[in-house]
Write a protein that holds these residues in place. Structure first.
Motif, PDB file in Angstrom:
ATOM      1  N   UNK A 111       0.870  -1.180   0.000  1.00 47.35           N
ATOM      2  CA  UNK A 111       0.000   0.000   0.000  1.00 47.35           C
ATOM      3  C   UNK A 111       0.902   1.223   0.000  1.00 47.35           C
ATOM      4  N   UNK A 112       0.689   2.074  -0.960  1.00 47.75           N
ATOM      5  CA  UNK A 112       1.628   3.176  -1.183  1.00 47.75           C
ATOM      6  C   UNK A 112       1.766   4.061   0.055  1.00 47.75           C
ATOM      7  N   UNK A 113       0.625   4.478   0.612  1.00 45.98           N
ATOM      8  CA  UNK A 113       0.663   5.392   1.763  1.00 45.98           C
ATOM      9  C   UNK A 113       1.362   4.729   2.940  1.00 45.98           C
ATOM     10  N   UNK A 114       0.989   3.462   3.175  1.00 50.73           N
ATOM     11  CA  UNK A 114       1.569   2.763   4.320  1.00 50.73           C
ATOM     12  C   UNK A 114       3.065   2.562   4.124  1.00 50.73           C
ATOM     13  N   UNK A 115       3.466   2.223   2.885  1.00 50.48           N
ATOM     14  CA  UNK A 115       4.901   2.028   2.638  1.00 50.48           C
ATOM     15  C   UNK A 115       5.662   3.344   2.780  1.00 50.48           C
TER      16      UNK A 115
END
Ligand code: ADP
Length: 680
Positions: A559-563
């Motif tokens: 997940x982009x935001x989480x990464x």
């Protein structure tokens, strides 16, 4: 002395051979050496079988002496003796090989082998060598070769057929217990043989012309002997009958007399071999059948034992669905006596609603041709007791032909207890599952409430904090004369505490969000992501710090935001935890799972997982802390700002994406954090 005792059997055999031969030579007509009755052949065969072929010198000496005493010719005697010896050795060897040796007269099969190999086969050797010797030695004219050969061969064969079985049957087996009944029957048979012998071979019928060909009258007593008195009786009867026939013929009486003497003797020999063969074959067939019957009875008794002691019910029915066998266990299970069940239709043991289906199933099974099958493969089976009570069963069926009729046998057992236990187990399991589901739902509710509560608190804390930060800053900005340096310091501390608290709240909020939310996953270009992070934080850029991406970073599933949050935390820590006098240098690179630093090929990892390394030159982490720092509020170093939530969040998020995180480090030598993620 020892030599003498060892040669005793040989000498004894030689003596017996000589005596029997001398007796046989009384029945010569064509040639003084070719006797029509030659008992030594049978005797020699039995002796070699009984004591081993090593006894052959006895045969040789005996045969030599008989001949030299008859003809006085050394050379021909040596040859003839050789023929006699070879005949005995071959006969014994063939019998050992093909007829079970002395057991040849126990079964019809081995007896017939004996007739072919020993009686008819081995005897040709002696006749060949003997008659050739006589002709070569000038003791017989060549023109007589055929008739002499036939006399010789028949004499030997009759000896093998009558004398050998007689000796072996009488002496190699234990004598049977003699009951009065048997004794009387034996005497009756003896009487019958004497009468028949007397009438046929000696005196002739009082009312018929002399020499009436009545030799077949000898057969009935032999049949009697074979059927009633076994091989012993049969061979004895044949022996006696043969003796009477020879006696009569020699006295020019009976059906064989009246011809030329040699012809008469040949006819007697044929007669003797035929009756010996017939009587013994018949007796052996009878005993074979008795043995088979006994074996059958034995296996029937065994089967009966198994069936009646079986704990499962065993029921056989015929093609008309009638019960033909009903064992003890079936009696108990169905509460019906076997005598009441036999002959009844099987229907009465099947609930009415299943009867038609059952008949079809059995018929269908009958057509399959398979011999056995488990019944009820498509569902459970139900049976019916005499009182109408139904119960579940487990059953298997088999089919066989008995005397041309198809018989089905069903083996079955009551599985009421098992079915009950199974139902109870299922009910218990369902109850357990319900309880677990209820508890889980309650727990989830509680957790949701708690999360909501903490989220609300954390969120609401922010408003008063902002007020504190704002007002403290306001006072600091105002040029207030009352603000002593001491008060100013207090205000600064209030502000910094409020800042710290704000950070804590921010971190705690993002953690709780990360935990609560289901992250949508997709391919994420890690190279871009890391570059973006570095670009947006000045303290990750020179001159404050130097962050280098080595090679290409791969695309991962996440997940982009989480990464972004994860790598921000990791890079932030890498820069933060460095000694003040050292400028932070951080290297980021990818590695395929086979452990190679993959440099340029990292963009297209060929394995399912990739590992990203973040390597710093900071203060390092003591070993005992390396696991703990991924827990909430765990901080290994004081003197550095922070909340102790960052790595906990990293771990949570990475695990959410199906990955793993860890660290390798040594105090003072920097740390290498790794993150394993799935490749697309
Ligand atoms: P914070 O950074 O807010 O203290 P983190 O959860 O990010 O909390 O880190 C937990 C602890 O792990 C830190 O306090 C520090 O002691 C240690 N740590 C994390 N990253 C590093 C690093 N790169 N070098 C040395 N220590 C580190």
């Amino acid at each position: 002395m020892q030599w003498l005792s060892a040669s005793m059997p040989v000498l004894a055999l030689a003596a017996i051979y000589l005596a029997a031969g001398k007796f046989g030579l009384r029945f010569t007509s064509l040639n003084p050496s070719a006797s029509a009755v030659w008992p030594p052949t049978g005797i020699a065969l039995v002796a070699l079988l009984w004591r081993g072929v090593g006894l052959w010198p006895g045969v040789f000496i005996g045969a030599f002496l008989v001949n030299i005493l008859t003809t006085g010719n050394w050379v021909t005697s040596l040859f003839i003796a050789t023929g006699n010896t070879l005949e005995a050795v071959c006969g014994a060897w063939l019998m050992q090989r093909y007829t079970g040796g002395l057991r040849a007269f126990e079964r019809s099969g081995t007896f017939l082998s004996f007739v072919v190999f020993a009686a008819m086969g081995s005897t040709t050797i002696s006749a060949d060598i003997g008659v050739t010797t006589l002709c070569l030695g000038g003791l017989a004219p060549w023109i007589q070769f055929g008739p002499i050969w036939l006399t010789w061969w028949l004499g030997d064969m009759v000896s093998d057929l009558v004398i050998a079985p007689m000796l072996i049957i009488w002496f190699s087996r234990p004598f049977p217990e003699l009951s009065i009944k048997r004794l009387i029957e034996g005497l009756g048979l003896l009487f019958a043989i004497s009468v028949v012998g007397q009438l046929v071979f000696l005196s002739g019928l009082p009312f018929a012309p002399r020499n009436y060909p009545l030799s077949y009258l000898a057969v009935p007593p032999l049949i009697w002997a074979a059927f009633r008195l076994g091989t012993r009786g049969a061979i004895s009867a044949a022996f006696l009958m043969t003796a009477l026939a020879i006696w009569g013929t020699l006295g020019h009486r009976g059906p064989f007399a009246g011809n030329e003497p040699n012809e008469s003797l040949i006819l007697v020999q044929v007669f003797a071999s035929t009756i010996a063969l017939t009587a013994l074959t018949l007796a052996l067939i009878v005993s074979d059948r008795r043995r088979a019957e006994a074996a059958l009875q034995g296996s029937q008794a065994q089967l009966h034992g198994i069936i009646s002691s079986a704990t499962d019910a065993i029921i056989s029915i015929n093609a008309h669905q009638q019960v033909v066998m009903f064992n003890e266990a079936a009696e108990k299970l169905f509460d019906v006596a076997a005598k009441d069940a036999l002959g009844q239709n099987i229907d009465r043991f099947i609930p009415e609603r299943f009867r038609t289906a059952h008949v079809h199933h059995v018929e269908g099974f009958g057509k399959t041709g398979t011999t056995t099958r488990r019944m009820g493969a498509l569902g459970s089976l139900t049976a019916r007791r005499a009182d109408g009570q139904e119960f579940p069963i487990e059953a298997s069926i088999s089919q066989v032909y008995v005397r041309g009729e198809k018989i089905f046998t069903v083996i079955l057992r009551d599985v009421t207890e098992r079915v009950k236990a199974e139902a109870e187990r299922k009910e218990f399991q369902a109850m357990l599952e319900r309880t677990v589901a209820e508890r889980t739902a309650r727990l989830q509710e509680m957790v949701a409430e708690l999360e909501h509560f903490s989220y609300a608190i954390v969120h609401d804390l922010r408003a008063p904090l902002r007020a504190m930060q704002g007002f403290a800053q306001l006072i600091l900005n105002e040029d207030t004369p009352q603000l002593t340096p001491e008060l100013e310091e207090f205000l600064r501390r209030i502000k910094s505490s409020a800042n710290r608290m704000d950070n804590l709240i921010t971190d705690a909020l993002s953690y709780s969000m990360a935990v609560r939310e289901r992250l949508p996953l997709g391919p994420v270009e890690l190279g871009d992501l890391v570059k973006g992070i570095v670009d947006s934080y000045p303290n990750l850029q020179p001159p404050r710090a130097e962050i280098r991406i080595i090679g290409t970073l791969p695309v991962v599933i996440g997940n982009r935001a989480a990464l972004t949050q994860c790598f921000s935390n990791l890079l932030g820590n890498a820069v933060k935890f460095t000694p003040p006098d050292i400028s932070p240098k951080v290297r980021v690179f990818a590695e395929t799972r086979n452990g190679q630093n993959d440099g340029s090929s990292a963009g297209q990892p060929n394995s399912e997982r990739v590992r990203i390394w973040i390597e710093d030159n900071g203060i390092g982490i003591a070993e005992k802390w390396q696991q703990r720092i991924f827990g909430m509020f765990q901080r290994a170093h004081s003197g550095y700002e922070g909340t102790g939530i960052g790595l906990a969040l990293v771990r949570k998020v990475v695990e959410h994406m199906g990955g793993e995180v860890g660290v390798e480090s040594e105090v003072g030598k920097g740390s290498r954090f790794w993150v394993d993620l799935r490749a697309p």
